[in-house]
Design an enzyme around this catalytic site. Structure first.
Site, PDB file in Angstrom:
ATOM      1  N   LYS A   1       0.802  -1.218   0.000  1.00 59.34           N
ATOM      2  CA  LYS A   1       0.000   0.000   0.000  1.00 59.34           C
ATOM      3  C   LYS A   1       0.841   1.277   0.000  1.00 59.34           C
ATOM      4  CE  LYS A   1      -4.304  -1.598   2.009  1.00 59.34           C
ATOM      5  NZ  LYS A   1      -5.333  -1.397   3.014  1.00 59.34           N
TER       6      LYS A   1
ATOM      7  N   ARG B   1      -6.793  -7.287  -9.965  1.00 59.67           N
ATOM      8  CA  ARG B   1      -7.532  -8.525 -10.258  1.00 59.67           C
ATOM      9  C   ARG B   1      -8.967  -8.153 -10.607  1.00 59.67           C
ATOM     10  NH1 ARG B   1     -10.677  -8.199  -5.749  1.00 59.67           N
ATOM     11  NH2 ARG B   1      -9.632  -7.403  -3.913  1.00 59.67           N
TER      12      ARG B   1
ATOM     13  N   GLY C   1      -9.372  -6.404   3.641  1.00 53.83           N
ATOM     14  CA  GLY C   1     -10.702  -6.813   4.075  1.00 53.83           C
ATOM     15  C   GLY C   1     -11.178  -6.070   5.312  1.00 53.83           C
ATOM     16  N   GLY C   2     -10.674  -4.848   5.483  1.00 47.87           N
ATOM     17  CA  GLY C   2     -11.150  -4.027   6.588  1.00 47.87           C
ATOM     18  C   GLY C   2     -10.580  -4.410   7.954  1.00 47.87           C
TER      19      GLY C   2
ATOM     20  N   HIS D   1     -16.875   5.631  -0.835  1.00 48.19           N
ATOM     21  CA  HIS D   1     -15.914   4.757  -1.507  1.00 48.19           C
ATOM     22  C   HIS D   1     -16.336   4.677  -2.977  1.00 48.19           C
ATOM     23  CE1 HIS D   1     -13.443   0.906  -1.856  1.00 48.19           C
ATOM     24  NE2 HIS D   1     -14.111   0.970  -2.993  1.00 48.19           N
TER      25      HIS D   1
ATOM     26  N   GLU E   1      -9.163   2.254  -6.342  1.00 47.19           N
ATOM     27  CA  GLU E   1     -10.107   2.682  -5.304  1.00 47.19           C
ATOM     28  C   GLU E   1      -9.784   4.085  -4.795  1.00 47.19           C
ATOM     29  OE1 GLU E   1     -11.520  -1.556  -3.385  1.00 47.19           O
ATOM     30  OE2 GLU E   1     -10.044  -0.406  -2.244  1.00 47.19           O
TER      31      GLU E   1
ATOM     32  N   LYS F   1      -4.063   2.015  10.157  1.00 44.41           N
ATOM     33  CA  LYS F   1      -4.250   0.903   9.220  1.00 44.41           C
ATOM     34  C   LYS F   1      -3.025  -0.001   9.235  1.00 44.41           C
ATOM     35  CE  LYS F   1      -6.913   3.121   5.513  1.00 44.41           C
ATOM     36  NZ  LYS F   1      -6.945   3.360   4.067  1.00 44.41           N
TER      37      LYS F   1
HETATM   38  P1  ADP Z   1      -8.805  -2.912   3.005  1.00 42.70           P
HETATM   39  O1  ADP Z   1      -7.593  -3.111   2.162  1.00 42.70           O
HETATM   40  O2  ADP Z   1      -8.765  -3.620   4.309  1.00 42.70           O
HETATM   41  O3  ADP Z   1     -10.085  -3.115   2.246  1.00 42.70           O
HETATM   42  P2  ADP Z   1      -8.912  -0.064   2.642  1.00 42.70           P
HETATM   43  O4  ADP Z   1      -7.713   0.758   2.852  1.00 42.70           O
HETATM   44  O5  ADP Z   1      -9.289  -0.382   1.243  1.00 42.70           O
HETATM   45  O6  ADP Z   1      -8.748  -1.404   3.478  1.00 42.70           O
HETATM   46  O7  ADP Z   1     -10.134   0.585   3.363  1.00 42.70           O
HETATM   47  C1  ADP Z   1     -11.359  -0.062   3.527  1.00 42.70           C
HETATM   48  C2  ADP Z   1     -12.454   0.945   3.771  1.00 42.70           C
HETATM   49  O8  ADP Z   1     -12.130   1.788   4.891  1.00 42.70           O
HETATM   50  C3  ADP Z   1     -12.679   1.912   2.635  1.00 42.70           C
HETATM   51  O9  ADP Z   1     -13.586   1.443   1.690  1.00 42.70           O
HETATM   52  C4  ADP Z   1     -13.226   3.133   3.356  1.00 42.70           C
HETATM   53  O10 ADP Z   1     -14.601   2.963   3.590  1.00 42.70           O
HETATM   54  C5  ADP Z   1     -12.573   3.102   4.688  1.00 42.70           C
HETATM   55  N1  ADP Z   1     -11.426   4.034   4.774  1.00 42.70           N
HETATM   56  C6  ADP Z   1     -10.172   3.790   4.369  1.00 42.70           C
HETATM   57  N2  ADP Z   1      -9.367   4.859   4.596  1.00 42.70           N
HETATM   58  C7  ADP Z   1     -10.137   5.807   5.155  1.00 42.70           C
HETATM   59  C8  ADP Z   1      -9.890   7.150   5.643  1.00 42.70           C
HETATM   60  N3  ADP Z   1      -8.679   7.709   5.596  1.00 42.70           N
HETATM   61  N4  ADP Z   1     -10.935   7.829   6.157  1.00 42.70           N
HETATM   62  C9  ADP Z   1     -12.159   7.258   6.223  1.00 42.70           C
HETATM   63  N5  ADP Z   1     -12.444   6.014   5.808  1.00 42.70           N
HETATM   64  C10 ADP Z   1     -11.461   5.287   5.274  1.00 42.70           C
END
Ligand code: ADP
Length: 491
Positions: free
Chosen positions: A116, A285, A156-157, A200, A267, A150
């Site tokens: 990332k 993918r 996957g959140g 998103h 994304e 993060k």
């Molecule tokens: P993963 O790889 O676990 O899916 P992501 O980085 O894609 O994690 O984030 C998953 C979700 O978290 C996103 O779709 C968004 O809803 C939320 N999110 C991510 N970063 C932020 C942020 N800086 N502020 C608010 N929400 C966020």
């Protein structure tokens, strides 16, 4: 030209790929685990090769066994689907080294986007905005709260946490690190500004091996529960044309910078209040939610994957791609919304999928199949298209009401509630919409006639009290009844 492909996946995605292959006249070889020996996908594939026990680590993640199966059966390509090894650069390289075509991008592109922090750095170099971030050793006074922690290796959140003030930071950092170490064997954590009203929005891109990269517009995946998508749609009800253009252009630019070939998703997080967007990550993918793009553009993305993997140039230009109407996808899970969404494991006694104009079901199960603890408890994806968003929502409500799944608890009823919520129907949802007051709204809103709960209760009752044959007839009659036109959710 690809004539025989090995599918390194299972469930609905394997079924989806087999369907595309049949249209293309490509033979399919499917690998499977103990748990999937009698699956729909195995019965549909031209050949099926057993590769190991149910836990993914012993089967679907075994690169060696998968490659062996591919060479033994004289395949000329491998399709990884999504999940499992689909974003594993090493696997993509091994496939190539074995002289086979990997149906996906170049391993280098997977590698760059897979980390990332590296992907974010690339976006910044290209002038694509990214969410402001902070280092752990940063002067704490410079941090603007709230922040989102993060896990660098996350997905996957998992491994995410909002921190609202300085005083909570140290403890939260420690706990996210511990969680990340446990889940991903990597305790690196980074810190971003937390966007309060976030949407998103992701852009589907496609590249070929001749230097062309195009986009197929966006999907709005703001309807999430615990950072996991549950409903996706296209177009985004929120994007104004100029913002859409900017997002799509940024996605294509990123794809071009890594000579991206095959299907990819860029994304973004859109700050609703500021009207600004930020690059979040790129998935190298096919996505779970690809069908909404297929419905609005009329393009079969899986077939297109085979087309470009055959080294052919994209069969159209950007200008040829237009969209029609509105598409929505609901992810149907075997889980219990009334019990913290715990997975509901067991046998599907009866499965009746809805059938109506503009309705598509992508599933990998049939009546009698087991939902096991080993894999994602997603039963099916229900996708509808309408002339506009309003029609698509109505269509989805009807289709959900006609979806009969007996023997397991599902989130069908919960999804129906989400569709009815004014924030969703007005297209105002942010990523935290389900977490902010939704259950209180549900509790206070009169429940419409509830086919799903009745169905589950009836199924259970019949199963316990009547001989199997009688119970089947009763279930059939109930299914027919629930499909009647006069039946309406909310009616
Ligand atoms: P993963 O790889 O676990 O899916 P992501 O980085 O894609 O994690 O984030 C998953 C979700 O978290 C996103 O779709 C968004 O809803 C939320 N999110 C991510 N970063 C932020 C942020 N800086 N502020 C608010 N929400 C966020």
């Amino acid at each position: 030209m690809i004539r025989r492909v090995l599918i390194a996946n299972r469930g609905e995605v394997a079924v989806r790929i087999i369907r595309a292959c049949r249209e293309l006249g490509i033979e399919t070889v499917l690998v499977y685990s103990d748990a999937d020996a009698h699956s729909l996908a195995v019965s549909m594939a031209d050949q099926a090769i057993y590769i190991g026990a149910a836990p993914a680590a012993e089967s679907y993640l075994r690169k060696d066994k998968i490659l062996e199966a591919a060479t033994q059966t004289n395949c000329d390509a491998v399709h990884p689907g999504f999940g499992f090894l689909s974003e594993n650069a090493e696997f993509a390289s091994l496939v190539r080294e074995a002289g086979l075509i990997f149906i996906g991008p170049d391993p280098d592109a997977i590698r760059t986007m897979g980390i990332k922090t590296k992907a974010l750095e690339l976006a910044r170099q290209l002038g694509i905005p990214t969410v402001p971030n902070y280092r752990e050793d940063q002067d704490r006074r410079a941090i603007e709260f709230p922040v989102l922690l993060k896990a660098a290796a996350g997905g996957g959140g998992k491994g995410m946490r909002i921190v609202r003030e300085q005083g909570e930071l140290a403890e939260a950092l420690e706990s996210v690190k511990r969680e990340a170490q446990k889940a991903f064997a990597d305790d690196r954590v980074y810190m971003e500004k937390y966007i309060e009203r976030a949407r998103h929005v992701e852009v589907q891109i496609f590249g070929d091996q001749h230097g062309n990269v195009i986009h197929l517009f966006e999907r709005d995946c703001s309807t999430q529960r615990r950072y996991q998508k549950i409903i996706e749609e296209s177009p985004s009800p929120f994007l104004m044309p100029d913002l859409r253009e900017q997002l799509c252009a940024a996605a294509v630019k990123l794809g071009q910078s890594v000579q991206y070939a095959n299907a990819g998703t860029v994304e973004f997080i859109v700050d609703e209040t500021a009207g600004r967007f930020y690059f979040m990550e790129m998935n190298t993918r096919l996505q779970v939610e690809h069908p909404v793009t297929e419905l609005v553009t009329g393009i079969d993305l899986v077939k297109l994957q085979f087309h470009v993997a055959n080294d052919l140039p994209l069969p159209f230009t950007q200008a040829d791609i237009t969209t029609r109407g509105h598409a929505i996808e609901c992810r149907i899970y075997a889980e219990d919304p009334a019990n913290s969404f715990l997975p509901s494991i067991g046998m599907i006694l009866k499965l009746v999928e809805p059938q109506a104009p503009g309705v598509r079901v992508d599933s990998g199960v049939i009546s009698g199949d087991e939902i096991s603890i080993h894999y994602d408890p997603m039963i099916a994806k229900l996708i509808v298209q309408g002339q506009d968003r309003r029609e698509a929502i109505r269509r989805m409500e009807q289709a959900l009401a006609q979806f009969v799944i007996m023997g397991l608890t599902t989130n069908i009823h919960f999804l129906g509630d989400v569709l009815r919520h004014p924030v969703f129907s007005e297209g105002r949802m942010t990523t935290r919409f389900i977490e902010s007051g939704f259950s209180e709204w549900q509790a206070a809103t009169p429940t419409p006639t509830d086919v799903i709960l009745i169905a589950a209760a009836l199924g259970e009752l019949l199963r316990q009290q009547t001989p199997q044959q009688e119970s089947d007839t009763a279930l059939d009659r109930f299914s027919a009844w629930s499909q009647r036109d006069s039946f309406r959710v909310g009616g």
